[in-house]
Design an enzyme around this catalytic site. Sequence first.
Site, short mmCIF file in Angstrom:
data_model
loop_
_atom_site.label_atom_id
_atom_site.label_comp_id
_atom_site.label_asym_id
_atom_site.label_seq_id
_atom_site.Cartn_x
_atom_site.Cartn_y
_atom_site.Cartn_z
N GLY A 204 67.67 -11.48 -25.28
CA GLY A 204 67.46 -11.62 -23.86
C GLY A 204 66.70 -10.64 -23.19
O GLY A 204 65.92 -10.70 -22.39
N THR A 241 85.33 -15.98 -26.47
CA THR A 241 84.81 -16.97 -25.22
C THR A 241 83.30 -16.67 -24.94
O THR A 241 82.95 -15.37 -24.73
CB THR A 241 85.71 -16.66 -24.22
OG1 THR A 241 86.97 -16.93 -24.87
CG2 THR A 241 85.72 -17.26 -23.16
N CYS A 329 63.99 11.58 -32.27
CA CYS A 329 64.76 13.12 -32.29
C CYS A 329 66.11 12.78 -33.10
O CYS A 329 66.90 12.41 -32.64
CB CYS A 329 65.00 13.58 -30.83
SG CYS A 329 65.18 15.25 -30.99
#
Length: 400
Positions: A204, A241, A329
């Site tokens: 998303g 849930t 890095c």
Amino acid sequence: MSDRLIYLDNNATTQVDEQVLEEMLPYLKGEYANPSSMYTFAKKSSNAIKEARVKVKEFVNAESEREIIFTSCGTESANTAIRGVLSMNKDKRHIITTKVEHPCVLNVYKSLEKQGYNVDYIGVNSNGELDLEELSNKVNGDTALVSVMYANNETGVINPIDKVSEIIKSKNKNTKLYVDAVQVAGKIPIDVQACGADMLGISGHKFHAPKGVGALYVNSKTIITPLIIGGHQEKGKRAGTENVPYIAGLGKACEIAQENLHYEATEVKRLRDKLEQGILKNIFNARLNTGVANRVPNTTNIGFEYVEGELILLHMSDLGICASSGSACTSGSLEPSHVLRAMNVPFTAIHGSIRFSLSKYTTEKDIDYVNSVMPEIIEKIVKLSPYQDELAELRRRKGV
Ligand code: PLP
């Protein structure tokens, strides 16, 4: 320091769309019921998940919403698909992926290699395009799974998933294909049926929903064991849930992204091309790392020869411009990106490579500003480079 913000790092994450936030808010406020509860108060929560599942199904063109599993992110989608399908196919010990995958696939493969799997990592050419012949040569009767990303996060280069699927299935119709589609969602259309993916993951936060929600498509002919075991949520394929507000937000983001695809293909691409052409024209040591490869419309990866990418990013950051470098890095040493290394980007440019990634919120003014300041930034840094002879030679060759 500047109080300006020009955000050109949308492949890292994106701004949440106002309409997505609006969609989520009721489930963060009054509509807080657990969607598995029996009483009427839970109806809105369970309906929100149902509706979001249909929206995701339509977004990827799945046959049925039963093929959609909600997850927490792109990384979880990849782990669930890869580990889940292999544990249903324990007798097969050969798996394939590409050298340029995101770590959420690459590191799962490395851990499977340690567990005894035979792994082939397929290479790319200097434009970042996948070697389809090598792929075809590697698939055999023992190949359980192939993972190929839809588009690369650093370069934006798109893989021809329909061809990849055709090649795999012609060699072994039982081999499963996982497609990491995190960097194409909202940028180009996704059609799981047309492209032949058995499993496909999205995230998303890469297309204007919040961080912490993703989805996995698993076609009805592919069986996986769950990664997260517990309750019966997601038809037993992902326990815990459900994150109702975020799932509702993801559904809305899919709906908006689908409507916005034309804008991405035209306006976002136009601005990306304007930025790219501006930099390549006005900066003598700039090179397009992907050549003529087919890319998503929002991404460009440009190498600035004989300079350090981190220095460029710091100067850009001082002016309020956000982008990212191709280096990671790690433990104090600057390791060039595995993607640019796989492409054999010359050592002169690999450390100075910058990824610019736009979104629907990028404006013409943003791009004009970046194009106006980049030549000065690079000139400043060029003066600090230990490669003055090489830079002088490059200037001579470019006639500047
Ligand atoms: N796959 C690709 C190609 C990505 O670019 C990313 C994130 O950068 C991921 C997977 C991981 O997604 P998430 O951050 O949602 O776990």
